[in-house]
Design a protein around this motif. Structure first.
Motif, PDB file in Angstrom:
ATOM      1  N   GLU A   1       0.592  -1.332  -0.263  1.00 44.81           N
ATOM      2  CA  GLU A   1      -0.131   0.225   0.104  1.00 44.81           C
ATOM      3  C   GLU A   1       0.910   1.456  -0.308  1.00 44.81           C
ATOM      4  O   GLU A   1       0.289   2.530  -0.114  1.00 44.81           O
TER       5      GLU A   1
ATOM      6  N   ILE B   1     -11.799   4.686  12.265  1.00 42.83           N
ATOM      7  CA  ILE B   1     -11.791   5.051  11.003  1.00 42.83           C
ATOM      8  C   ILE B   1     -10.779   5.199  10.175  1.00 42.83           C
ATOM      9  O   ILE B   1     -10.070   5.948  10.191  1.00 42.83           O
ATOM     10  N   PRO B   2     -10.406   4.435   8.982  1.00 46.13           N
ATOM     11  CA  PRO B   2      -9.442   5.213   8.215  1.00 46.13           C
ATOM     12  C   PRO B   2      -9.926   6.312   7.263  1.00 46.13           C
ATOM     13  O   PRO B   2     -10.660   6.990   7.224  1.00 46.13           O
ATOM     14  N   THR B   3      -8.989   7.042   6.613  1.00 45.18           N
ATOM     15  CA  THR B   3      -8.941   8.131   5.923  1.00 45.18           C
ATOM     16  C   THR B   3     -10.519   8.518   4.363  1.00 45.18           C
ATOM     17  O   THR B   3     -10.342   7.405   4.385  1.00 45.18           O
ATOM     18  N   THR B   4     -11.373   8.782   4.802  1.00 52.57           N
ATOM     19  CA  THR B   4     -12.132   9.145   3.440  1.00 52.57           C
ATOM     20  C   THR B   4     -12.271  10.164   2.480  1.00 52.57           C
ATOM     21  O   THR B   4     -13.038  10.408   1.990  1.00 52.57           O
TER      22      THR B   4
ATOM     23  N   LYS C   1      -5.055   1.326   4.863  1.00 53.30           N
ATOM     24  CA  LYS C   1      -5.891   1.265   3.597  1.00 53.30           C
ATOM     25  C   LYS C   1      -5.481   3.180   3.635  1.00 53.30           C
ATOM     26  O   LYS C   1      -6.163   3.369   2.719  1.00 53.30           O
TER      27      LYS C   1
ATOM     28  N   GLU D   1      -4.198   3.482   0.804  1.00 58.50           N
ATOM     29  CA  GLU D   1      -4.974   2.934   0.182  1.00 58.50           C
ATOM     30  C   GLU D   1      -5.990   3.650  -0.490  1.00 58.50           C
ATOM     31  O   GLU D   1      -5.888   3.474  -1.364  1.00 58.50           O
ATOM     32  N   VAL D   2      -6.807   4.659   0.534  1.00 61.53           N
ATOM     33  CA  VAL D   2      -7.767   5.546   0.270  1.00 61.53           C
ATOM     34  C   VAL D   2      -7.688   6.295  -0.868  1.00 61.53           C
ATOM     35  O   VAL D   2      -7.995   7.096  -1.380  1.00 61.53           O
TER      36      VAL D   2
ATOM     37  N   ALA E   1      -6.426   5.680  -3.694  1.00 62.34           N
ATOM     38  CA  ALA E   1      -8.125   5.149  -5.012  1.00 62.34           C
ATOM     39  C   ALA E   1      -8.798   6.598  -5.392  1.00 62.34           C
ATOM     40  O   ALA E   1      -8.609   6.914  -6.560  1.00 62.34           O
TER      41      ALA E   1
END
Lengths: 91, 414
Positions: B94, B353-356, B399, B402-403, B406
């Motif tokens: 990642e 919570i991972p980053t949004t 994560k 990775e977010v 994306a």
């Protein structure tokens, strides 16, 4: 309880309980959910997959005592599948 | 058939077959495969050369061709091992894409990056690989290669690539040479005279070859120390507080025994970090230095004198090295840690919570360290048991990387 697309959108953007929000990440098309009219969200799987090392174990009994189950590292093989790459999980 | 040529041809055939096998590995990214392609072609050319050598050719011709091919094997077999290990699932894949973005913003858009887990505890970078131009190969210690908290150490290794790309050895070379000669003649003359009575002061002042054979070792030490100091500062510029945390995690309180002459001693290395932290507005607590112990200095009198001379010269370069790092950062689009962003990421991690949304790798790593050091993290979250805390935090960090990737890709597509 079934949430409609608009409800899901609302929970994602301004959750009722800010300390326990509904989170989907990455959420690349938030408006799409709102306008879909559907009561579900299509999600992408993560990048990590585990497959069984079939040649290492004949039978896997989920009712075995935890101590008798071989370790995950022994039973499985890890795969990292980057975005956009196909992964065939079963044959 | 000349047996020497026969052996050489078979060795090259074997390595080419091995490269073909390596290509079948599950590389999650293309650059390791690109490197294998290039090395495969290089060995193909080697084979063609060997095929052309006649068994009746003079021994010197046969020896030259065969020894060149042996040399290539010595150079590239370890590199092939490195490339293979880059596919190992112990790596935190990642981290690759954000680090590639960072690397390209620093070294240029065509730079290729391979990150691997290495069976050496010290992170390192392979440099000057003749047949892999444009590639940067960074090795992280295998037991920690899945640990995103230590990714900032890759910043130090990128520093080495920058040092080479910017030709700083030449840029600082003259300054170091002048510094060494000045240090010897102005400040250390009695010690040098006592150890090397045959060499007079004018030999140093005239840059005489006799004197050069003595001070060249100090010059080499100072140049290497300057590079290491630069890389520390560069790593800190890229990752701010997270670099200091990762540095401390990896090595504090230090290794017992005699210091390396190619690095400033640990005490001084940490002091330079503190000095650079001030210039780069990186927060560091006053007790940071106390977590590192002093290393033993060389006992042998000549080495001791030469190293202490090098130490004085490399220490004097620190302000210039800081300026150089700041100039590089200004001339490239290098993200800087933003406290507000770090806090946003921390707030999410605090709720598991991972980053949004997209955040820079620097902000995510700093948020990770901030949470790691927060004893109250998830105190009220019974579902995260104490023994799982580290694993969950690392998963959140990975994560989040990775977010962010994306979102970056989504942005590029639009």
């Amino acid at each position: 309880m079934i949430l409609k697309g608009e409800d899901i959108y609302r929970e994602l953007t301004s959750p009722k309980d800010a300390n326990d929000p509904l989170v989907i990440t990455p959420m690349l098309d938030l408006e799409g959910i709102k306008n879909s009219g559907s009561a579900s969200v299509d999600m992408r799987l993560g990048c990590w997959f585990l497959t069984f090392r079939q040649s290492r174990i004949g039978v896997f009994d989920v009712y075995d005592k935890h101590a008798d189950i071989p370790s995950e590292a022994k039973l499985t093989k890890s795969h990292y599948v980057p975005f956009g790459v196909e992964f065939i999980k079963a044959s | 058939m000349d047996i020497t040529i026969d052996h050489a041809r078979k060795r090259i055939a074997a390595i080419r077959a091995e490269i073909e096998r390596l290509k079948q590995s599950e590389f999650p990214y293309t650059h390791p495969r690109d490197a294998l392609d290039q090395l495969g072609k290089m060995f193909e050319r080697q084979q063609a050369v060997l095929e052309k050598v006649s068994p009746n050719a003079p021994a010197s011709v046969i020896f030259t061709a065969c020894s060149t091919s042996v040399y290539q094997l010595f150079v590239y077999v370890p590199i092939l091992g490195f490339i293979l290990r880059s596919a190992n699932v112990r790596n935190a894949f990642e981290t690759y894409a954000p680090l590639l973005r960072l690397t390209r913003s620093i070294l240029g858009p065509d730079t290729k990056l391979i990150i691997s887990s290495e069976w050496a505890y010290s992170p390192h970078v392979y440099q000057s690989i003749t047949d892999l131009p444009g590639f940067v190969l960074i090795g992280l210690p295998a037991p920690e290669s899945a640990n995103p908290l230590l990714i900032p150490l890759a910043g130090h290794e990128l520093g080495h690539a920058v040092w080479k790309a910017e030709n700083y050895s030449t840029k600082f070379g003259k300054q170091i040479e002048d510094g060494i000669l000045k240090e010897i003649t102005n400040n250390r003359w009695k010690e040098y005279e006592a150890l090397f009575p045959q060499v007079k002061k004018e030999h140093y002042l005239n840059n005489d070859i006799i004197a050069r054979t003595i001070w060249i070792a100090a010059y080499t030490y100072a140049l290497r120390q300057a590079e290491e100091i630069f890389c520390d500062i560069f790593g800190m510029r890229l990752f701010s507080e997270a670099y200091l945390r990762a540095f401390e995690y990896l090595i504090a309180p230090g290794v017992p025994g005699e210091r390396s002459v190619l690095y400033p001693n640990m005490e001084r290395r940490v002091l330079h970090l503190m000095e650079a932290a001030k210039a780069l507005t990186v927060s560091v607590e006053a007790t940071f230095t106390s977590r590192f112990k002093a290393e033993d200095e060389p006992r042998e009198s000549t080495t001791k004198l030469l190293v202490s001379t090098a130490d004085a010269v490399s220490a004097a370069l620190v302000p210039d090295l800081i300026t150089q790092v700041l100039d590089i950062a200004l001339s490239r689009v290098i993200p800087q840690r933003a406290f507000a962003k770090v806090e946003e990421v921390c707030a999410g991690f605090g709720k598991v919570i991972p980053t949004t949304m997209a955040y820079s790798v620097t902000d995510i790593l700093n948020a990770g360290w901030s949470c790691y050091l927060n004893d109250d993290l998830w105190k009220n979250y019974q579902q995260v048991q104490e023994e799982n805390r580290g694993r969950v935090l690392k998963d959140l960090m990975l994560k989040s990387l990775e977010v962010s990737e994306a979102f970056e890709r989504s942005r590029e597509v639009q």
